[in-house]
Motif scaffolding. Structure first.
Motif, PDB file in Angstrom:
ATOM      1  N   ASP A 168     -10.439  -1.447   0.643  1.00  0.00           N
ATOM      2  CA  ASP A 168      -9.725  -0.956  -0.491  1.00  0.00           C
ATOM      3  C   ASP A 168     -10.459  -0.338  -1.377  1.00  0.00           C
ATOM      4  OD1 ASP A 168      -7.361  -1.900   0.287  1.00  0.00           O
ATOM      5  OD2 ASP A 168      -7.532  -3.627  -2.209  1.00  0.00           O
ATOM      6  N   LEU A 169      -9.526   1.363  -1.793  1.00  0.00           N
ATOM      7  CA  LEU A 169      -9.981   2.208  -2.593  1.00  0.00           C
ATOM      8  C   LEU A 169     -10.200   1.958  -4.181  1.00  0.00           C
ATOM      9  CD1 LEU A 169     -11.778   5.605  -2.532  1.00  0.00           C
ATOM     10  CD2 LEU A 169      -9.292   5.804  -3.720  1.00  0.00           C
ATOM     11  N   SER A 170     -11.517   2.113  -4.402  1.00  0.00           N
ATOM     12  CA  SER A 170     -11.524   1.107  -5.624  1.00  0.00           C
ATOM     13  C   SER A 170     -10.744   2.822  -7.119  1.00  0.00           C
ATOM     14  CB  SER A 170     -12.828   1.070  -6.632  1.00  0.00           C
ATOM     15  OG  SER A 170     -13.386   2.092  -6.749  1.00  0.00           O
ATOM     16  N   MET A 171     -10.794   1.911  -8.630  1.00  0.00           N
ATOM     17  CA  MET A 171     -10.244   3.486  -9.500  1.00  0.00           C
ATOM     18  C   MET A 171     -11.516   4.045  -9.255  1.00  0.00           C
ATOM     19  SD  MET A 171      -7.888   5.231 -11.259  1.00  0.00           S
ATOM     20  CE  MET A 171      -6.553   4.477 -10.884  1.00  0.00           C
ATOM     21  N   ALA A 180     -11.492   6.644  -6.551  1.00  0.00           N
ATOM     22  CA  ALA A 180     -11.329   7.631  -6.797  1.00  0.00           C
ATOM     23  C   ALA A 180     -11.843   8.479  -7.367  1.00  0.00           C
ATOM     24  CB  ALA A 180      -9.339   6.981  -6.774  1.00  0.00           C
ATOM     25  N   ARG A 189      -1.767   0.186  -4.428  1.00  0.00           N
ATOM     26  CA  ARG A 189      -3.143   0.287  -3.499  1.00  0.00           C
ATOM     27  C   ARG A 189      -2.835   0.985  -2.412  1.00  0.00           C
ATOM     28  NH1 ARG A 189      -2.685  -6.092  -1.814  1.00  0.00           N
ATOM     29  NH2 ARG A 189      -5.561  -5.753  -1.358  1.00  0.00           N
ATOM     30  N   VAL A 190      -4.023   1.494  -2.336  1.00  0.00           N
ATOM     31  CA  VAL A 190      -4.867   2.934  -1.822  1.00  0.00           C
ATOM     32  C   VAL A 190      -5.904   2.256  -0.615  1.00  0.00           C
ATOM     33  CG1 VAL A 190      -6.537   4.304  -0.767  1.00  0.00           C
ATOM     34  CG2 VAL A 190      -4.629   4.364  -3.253  1.00  0.00           C
ATOM     35  N   CYS A 202      -1.919   8.155  -6.507  1.00  0.00           N
ATOM     36  CA  CYS A 202      -1.646   7.037  -5.973  1.00  0.00           C
ATOM     37  C   CYS A 202      -2.543   5.727  -6.732  1.00  0.00           C
ATOM     38  CB  CYS A 202      -1.607   7.241  -4.374  1.00  0.00           C
ATOM     39  SG  CYS A 202      -1.211   8.546  -3.385  1.00  0.00           S
ATOM     40  N   SER A 203      -3.744   6.286  -6.579  1.00  0.00           N
ATOM     41  CA  SER A 203      -4.648   5.256  -6.914  1.00  0.00           C
ATOM     42  C   SER A 203      -4.440   4.456  -7.938  1.00  0.00           C
ATOM     43  CB  SER A 203      -5.688   5.365  -7.209  1.00  0.00           C
ATOM     44  OG  SER A 203      -6.986   5.599  -6.212  1.00  0.00           O
ATOM     45  N   HIS A 204      -3.239   4.708  -8.957  1.00  0.00           N
ATOM     46  CA  HIS A 204      -2.675   4.837 -10.232  1.00  0.00           C
ATOM     47  C   HIS A 204      -1.289   3.727  -9.826  1.00  0.00           C
ATOM     48  CE1 HIS A 204      -0.989   3.668 -13.941  1.00  0.00           C
ATOM     49  NE2 HIS A 204       0.272   4.493 -13.512  1.00  0.00           N
ATOM     50  N   VAL A 240      -4.758  11.820  -4.975  1.00  0.00           N
ATOM     51  CA  VAL A 240      -5.879  10.195  -4.980  1.00  0.00           C
ATOM     52  C   VAL A 240      -5.495   9.507  -6.132  1.00  0.00           C
ATOM     53  CG1 VAL A 240      -7.258   9.337  -4.086  1.00  0.00           C
ATOM     54  CG2 VAL A 240      -6.654  11.463  -3.099  1.00  0.00           C
ATOM     55  N   TYR A 251       0.667  -1.337   0.314  1.00  0.00           N
ATOM     56  CA  TYR A 251       0.334  -0.106  -0.140  1.00  0.00           C
ATOM     57  C   TYR A 251       0.910   1.282  -0.373  1.00  0.00           C
ATOM     58  CZ  TYR A 251      -4.090  -2.757   1.305  1.00  0.00           C
ATOM     59  OH  TYR A 251      -5.157  -3.758   0.499  1.00  0.00           O
TER      60      TYR A 251
END
Length: 362
Positions: free
Chosen positions: A212-215, A218, A262-263, A257-259, A254, A184
């Protein structure tokens, strides 16, 4: 801001660069990004770089960008000072030329806590890039990014000057998570959304479990309270040329980072986000430039699409299409073209839901 003011700022910028040994014509011949980097290199730390805090190696840097937040900056800094950790940390405060007393409060704290705080008292003349006629060439949140980049820690925590932390173990919990889960690169948590105009509160997120935050989330939603963000330092330093920076700097971060990794969302309430506070955040300051803000997000998403070779094109393109429709809706509203507004039912429906939600909060 009036154009005469920009011309005055340009003149002062020329003088300041000359004092630092820079030829202005040479400076202007460089790219916008290069000029911002030069301006960043000219920023000086208040009380110098030989304070006790300058001689420690922090694990995490608490970064506080601020502007015109006299009524709130004390609470923000106190929330950082109360943190209880098993590792060293620093507090980096960057003021973007406030004239309401914010600067003096930041100086007071820097003088009182030379073992904790590094303060940058920036001038607006050295935080903007102008053309020869005094127009800002590109709207970038210079102070916001620089304050993060000035942090020396392995990790960066963000708390804008009008927000504050309420959990003394916040940093410890988030660093423990990232240290224990190296896959992460960022984590965030829930927050209290405080409506300043009527003193109402609600939870920032409705999620009830860690996830987890999904794309998709985001890109399309805003589940990440800025004061909840902790990320790896390289996410704010190794910035790709292909990704546009906009006023909504947290949204940009954000996405990136999502790219890149993992967030993770941590289901704990550890900060307070002040909502609808005129004059505080970039969004509030630009409330009369709504279309400009939407266009900036479109520019960002287009650059994100290109830079990631269309990896998330379905998600990104659907958001771009909605933002373009939002611009059309706003223009139709200004012209009182109600038929055109009615033809965009998805935008109308979203706005009706927001109105109902807002009325309920009242």
């Amino acid at each position: 801001m009036k154009r005469n003011t920009y011309l005055e700022m340009l003149a002062k910028q020329k003088d300041l660069l000359s004092q630092k040994g820079y030829d202005f014509a040479t400076f202007q011949s460089k790219s916008i990004l290069e000029r911002y980097e030069i301006l960043h290199s000219l920023q000086e730390e208040y009380l110098g770089s030989d304070k006790p805090i300058n001689h420690i190696r922090p694990i995490i840097s608490v970064c506080i960008p601020t502007y015109q937040q006299h009524d709130y900056i004390r609470g923000c800094i106190e929330g950082a000072l109360m943190q209880q950790t098993s590792f060293p940390f620093e507090i980096v405060v960057g003021d973007d030329g406030s004239v309401d007393g914010t600067t003096e409060i930041c100086m007071e704290y820097a003088e009182k806590y030379p073992d904790k705080i590094r303060f940058y008292n920036r001038t607006r003349e050295l935080c903007r890039v102008f053309d020869e006629e005094g127009h800002i060439e590109i709207e970038q949140a210079g102070n916001w990014w620089w304050t993060l980049q000035d942090g020396r820690g392995k990790y960066i925590a963000i708390c804008e000057g009008d927000d504050y932390w309420i959990d003394p173990l916040k940093l410890q919990k988030q660093v423990d998570f990232l240290e224990g889960n190296p896959e992460y690169i960022m984590c965030f948590h829930n927050a209290i959304k405080y409506f300043v105009h009527n003193n109402n509160v609600e939870l920032f997120d409705r999620w009830i479990v860690d996830k987890d935050l999904s794309m998709y989330d985001a890109v399309h939603n805003w589940f990440v309270a800025t004061a909840s963000i902790v990320c790896k330092k390289e996410m704010v330093c190794n910035w790709p040329d292909w990704l546009v920076r906009i006023y909504s700097s947290d949204y940009t971060l954000v996405l990136y980072c999502s790219h890149m990794g993992r967030v993770r969302y941590l289901n704990q309430i550890m900060s307070v986000y002040r909502f609808n506070l005129v004059g505080s955040s970039a969004t509030a300051m630009m409330q009369n430039r709504y279309i400009f803000m939407l266009e900036q997000k479109i520019d960002l998403l287009c650059s994100f699409n290109l830079g990631t070779n269309g990896k998330y094109s379905n998600v990104v393109n659907s958001r771009i299409a909605y933002l373009k429709k939002e611009i059309k809706f706003h223009n139709a509203k200004k012209r009182r073209n109600f038929l055109a507004m009615f033809m965009m039912l998805d935008v109308v429906f979203a706005k009706v839901l927001n109105r109902i939600k807002y009325a309920y909060k009242k």
